[in-house]
Design an enzyme around this catalytic site. Sequence first.
Site, mmCIF file in Angstrom:
data_model
loop_
_atom_site.group_PDB
_atom_site.id
_atom_site.type_symbol
_atom_site.label_atom_id
_atom_site.label_comp_id
_atom_site.label_asym_id
_atom_site.label_seq_id
_atom_site.Cartn_x
_atom_site.Cartn_y
_atom_site.Cartn_z
ATOM 1 N N GLY A 179 0.825 -1.196 0.000
ATOM 2 C CA GLY A 179 0.000 0.000 0.000
ATOM 3 C C GLY A 179 0.863 1.251 0.000
ATOM 4 O O GLY A 179 2.074 1.187 0.211
ATOM 5 N N GLY A 206 0.738 -5.368 0.532
ATOM 6 C CA GLY A 206 -0.405 -5.392 -0.368
ATOM 7 C C GLY A 206 -0.119 -6.069 -1.690
ATOM 8 O O GLY A 206 -1.041 -6.565 -2.354
ATOM 9 N N GLU A 222 5.703 -6.002 7.867
ATOM 10 C CA GLU A 222 4.962 -4.996 8.638
ATOM 11 C C GLU A 222 5.500 -4.735 10.039
ATOM 12 O O GLU A 222 5.375 -3.617 10.554
ATOM 13 C CB GLU A 222 3.488 -5.396 8.715
ATOM 14 C CG GLU A 222 2.711 -5.209 7.425
ATOM 15 C CD GLU A 222 2.969 -6.305 6.396
ATOM 16 O OE1 GLU A 222 2.490 -6.164 5.259
ATOM 17 O OE2 GLU A 222 3.652 -7.300 6.737
ATOM 18 N N ASP A 273 -1.211 -8.061 7.048
ATOM 19 C CA ASP A 273 -2.634 -7.975 6.715
ATOM 20 C C ASP A 273 -2.859 -8.550 5.316
ATOM 21 O O ASP A 273 -2.124 -9.428 4.897
ATOM 22 C CB ASP A 273 -3.119 -6.523 6.846
ATOM 23 C CG ASP A 273 -2.459 -5.574 5.859
ATOM 24 O OD1 ASP A 273 -1.355 -5.868 5.363
ATOM 25 O OD2 ASP A 273 -3.057 -4.508 5.558
#
Length: 353
Positions: free
Chosen positions: A69, A117, A140, A148
């Site tokens: 992201g 992402g 992360e 995620d």
Amino acid sequence: MAPDASDSVLLRTEGRAGYLTLNRPRALNALTHPMVRAIDAALTAWERDESVEVVVVTGAGERGLCAGGDIRAIHADAVAGGVASPDFWRDEYRLNARIARLTTPYLAVMDGIVMGGGVGISAHGSVRIVTERSAVAMPETGIGFVPDVGGTYLLSRAPGELGTHLALTGRAVGAADAVLCGLADHFVPAGRLPELISALARTELPDVLRLFTQAPPEGELAGHRSWIDACYADDSVERIVDRLSAHGDPAAKEAAETILTRSPTSLKVTLAALRRARDIGALEPVLDQEYRVSCAAFSSPDLIEGVRAQVIDKDRRPRWSPAELSGVTDADVARFFAPLGDRELGLSGRPTA
């Protein structure tokens, strides 16, 4: 399509294939909210189009499919106390679920950097291609966040404790290790990718795979399974670090040292999320869980500080709060999993298409 996604997601059809290219090469094809919406709209249209027999996902440039992201945008939103990032994640995680359930074969070319992402839009696909240039990671914990985009689902299903190792350290793996961990399926030399991508327009997918795939160069993780499985088989980050530090293998000690540079809060929440994902065992409820965790992390000081240190100022010296694992309580961890009421993602038990 959203106005500013028209150039950042390129769409075309040729023969039996629908080609989707992420087109932000200067930003390593990092995902924005309009891009997520454009990808979802394209998949909706192509899944209904009988002439599109395979979806092919690539990234523009030669550096990677997607670095994740748009971290700078998320940082700015967090600093401002905004709501754009949770809105982005809501649509992104729904897209991840859609990819996993897509009835049309979905082939992702995971060449170069594939992180965060980028894993979400590739590793849930039905056919995942890696090359000798692939670097696949869920990094992360190094920015004060938690894996995620279905990452805790994917890593919880890796053999033994390989997923725990990758989640806590955030280390990137190459082609063979990505296949071993279940993040990819096939190896194709990077030099043959243009020919493979072109062939998909005129040749059936199984035949293309037989023509182009081969055994990947030897990886590293298989040779480390003994200490990885032994040291990470615990539900306490502190005990995992102690085991790694005490193990005789230099690679284990190196892993411990890496883990201790990560956000203590992120580490404990990540381990809890992985163990819960393993018990849940299905993608949609894990994505629901990840949405709760991400929303909690969005209001945590470590996300702002981690992105500042790694991406904004690049001093690589994050000041985590708490600074030590011992400062993160069970109650602190539990807060990340608290229900969101009417803000829940709500994928569980609902169709994703």
